[in-house]
Scaffold this motif. Structure first.
Motif, PDB file in Angstrom:
ATOM      1  N   THR A  24       0.753  -1.098  -0.162  1.00  0.00           N
ATOM      2  CA  THR A  24       0.042   0.042  -0.066  1.00  0.00           C
ATOM      3  C   THR A  24       0.929   1.318   0.038  1.00  0.00           C
ATOM      4  N   GLN A  25       1.723   1.259   0.726  1.00  0.00           N
ATOM      5  CA  GLN A  25       2.772   2.505   0.822  1.00  0.00           C
ATOM      6  C   GLN A  25       3.273   2.808  -0.530  1.00  0.00           C
ATOM      7  N   GLU A  30      -8.838  -1.336   5.138  1.00  0.00           N
ATOM      8  CA  GLU A  30      -8.161  -0.282   5.195  1.00  0.00           C
ATOM      9  C   GLU A  30      -7.210   0.116   3.855  1.00  0.00           C
ATOM     10  N   ASN A  31      -6.665  -0.944   3.408  1.00  0.00           N
ATOM     11  CA  ASN A  31      -5.559  -0.724   2.414  1.00  0.00           C
ATOM     12  C   ASN A  31      -6.538  -0.612   1.171  1.00  0.00           C
ATOM     13  N   LYS A  67      -8.655   5.382  -3.600  1.00  0.00           N
ATOM     14  CA  LYS A  67      -8.795   6.664  -3.461  1.00  0.00           C
ATOM     15  C   LYS A  67      -7.755   7.470  -4.099  1.00  0.00           C
ATOM     16  N   ASN A  68      -6.632   6.698  -4.399  1.00  0.00           N
ATOM     17  CA  ASN A  68      -5.226   7.278  -4.855  1.00  0.00           C
ATOM     18  C   ASN A  68      -5.457   6.775  -6.590  1.00  0.00           C
ATOM     19  N   ILE A 102       0.963   3.809  -3.570  1.00  0.00           N
ATOM     20  CA  ILE A 102       0.336   5.125  -3.611  1.00  0.00           C
ATOM     21  C   ILE A 102       1.248   6.471  -4.034  1.00  0.00           C
ATOM     22  N   ILE A 107      -7.687   2.854   0.634  1.00  0.00           N
ATOM     23  CA  ILE A 107      -6.464   3.718   0.495  1.00  0.00           C
ATOM     24  C   ILE A 107      -6.342   3.776  -1.167  1.00  0.00           C
ATOM     25  N   GLY A 113      -2.612   4.121  -6.770  1.00  0.00           N
ATOM     26  CA  GLY A 113      -3.265   3.070  -6.176  1.00  0.00           C
ATOM     27  C   GLY A 113      -4.060   2.519  -7.296  1.00  0.00           C
ATOM     28  N   THR A 120      -3.087  -6.225  -0.245  1.00  0.00           N
ATOM     29  CA  THR A 120      -4.001  -4.962  -0.471  1.00  0.00           C
ATOM     30  C   THR A 120      -5.433  -5.105  -0.103  1.00  0.00           C
ATOM     31  N   SER A 156     -15.929  -1.841  -0.921  1.00  0.00           N
ATOM     32  CA  SER A 156     -15.463  -0.510  -0.550  1.00  0.00           C
ATOM     33  C   SER A 156     -16.109   0.628  -1.263  1.00  0.00           C
TER      34      SER A 156
END
Length: 243
Positions: free
Chosen positions: A140-141, A175-176, A182-183, A144, A179, A186, A171, A212
C-alpha cells in the motif's frame, strides 16, 4: 572532453589500463557529471574485458548513488544491458543485492526506480527474488506513490503465482484497498493486480472492491470500478452459460 576523446581513439592496452586506474576511484562522481557520464559509458562499452570489468565492479559498488540522477542512470542502463548478456551474467546477483539493499529509496526515486525495473525485465528471474520481495509488507505504501507504484506493478508482473497472490491479498485488507481506491497511482496498481490475479484471487479482489465502493467520494473512479465489476459479472455469467 579530453578523456572522452582519448577513449574514442584507438589506444594501446597499457594506455587503456592506465586510464582505467585513473578513473576507477572517481566512477560515481564521473557517472553523475554532465560530461563524465559519457566517459564512463564509453569505458563500459569499449574497453577490453579486463579493464571493462574493473569499471563494471566499481559502478556496481556505487549503484545506489549512480542510479539516483539522470546522468548516472544512463551509465546504469549501459551496465545492466551489458550484464544481461551471458558473458557478464555472473554480476547479476551482486547487482540485485546492491539494489535490494536500497530498494525503498530507489523505488521512490524518479531515476532509481528505472534501475529496479530494468533489472527485473532483463536479468535472470532466478536472481531477482530479493528485489521482488522488497514490496512485501509495503504494498500500500509503495502503490500510492508516483514512481514506486511502477515498481510495484513490475514486481507483480515478475513474481511467481504464489508470491503474487500473497502481495495482492496484502492489499485486500479493508483499510488498504480503500486507500488504493482513493489514490490515482493506487488505482493503476489495482488494475494491474486484477489483470494478473488467478481466478480465485480475482474474485476476492472484485468482492472487496465492491464492498469498499460505497465509501468512495470520487464519482469518476467509482463509476469506472462499477463498470469493471459489471463487465466481470457479465463475463462470468456467459462462461456459466457455455458450461
Amino acid at each position: 572532453h579530453t578523456i572522452q576523446s582519448i577513449i574514442e581513439m584507438s589506444i594501446r592496452p597499457e594506455e587503456e589500463s592506465f586510464l582505467t586506474e585513473e578513473i576507477r576511484t572517481h566512477i560515481a562522481e564521473l557517472a553523475s557529471d554532465d560530461q563524465g557520464t559519457h566517459v564512463i559509458q564509453k569505458a563500459i562499452l569499449s574497453f577490453h574485458a579486463d579493464n571493462q570489468e574493473v569499471i563494471i565492479r566499481e559502478v556496481i559498488e556505487d549503484i545506489k548513488y549512480v542510479s539516483d540522477n539522470a546522468n548516472g542512470l544512463h551509465v546504469v542502463k549501459k551496465l545492466l544491458s551489458l550484464c544481461a548478456s551471458s558473458l557478464y551474467e555472473k554480476y547479476q546477483p551482486r547487482i540485485i543485492l546492491k539494489l535490494s539493499a536500497s530498494f525503498l529509496d530507489l523505488s521512490q526515486n524518479p531515476y532509481g526506480n528505472y534501475a529496479i525495473q530494468i533489472s527485473l525485465d532483463t536479468f535472470n528471474i532466478a536472481y531477482c527474488s530479493p528485489l521482488i520481495e522488497g514490496v512485501r509488507g509495503k504494498m500500500t505504501q509503495l502503490s500510492i506513490l508516483k514512481y514506486s507504484s511502477n515498481v510495484v506493478e513490475k514486481c507483480l508482473e515478475k513474481a511467481s503465482k504464489d508470491i503474487r497472490s500473497e502481495f495482492i491479498r496484502e492489499t485486500l485488507q479493508a483499510e488498504n484497498i480503500l486507500i488504493l481506491l482513493k489514490n490515482n497511482f493506487g488505482n493503476f496498481v489495482l488494475h494491474k493486480a486484477l489483470s494478473l490475479a488467478d481466478p480465485t484471487t480475482r474474485e476476492e479482489m472484485l468482492m472487496k472492491i465492491q464492498e469498499s465502493l460505497p465509501l468512495m467520494t470520487n464519482k469518476k473512479i467509482k463509476l469506472k470500478w462499477n463498470q469493471v465489476i459489471s463487465q466481470e459479472s457479465n463475463s462470468a455469467n456467459k462462461m456459466e452459460e457455455i458450461v
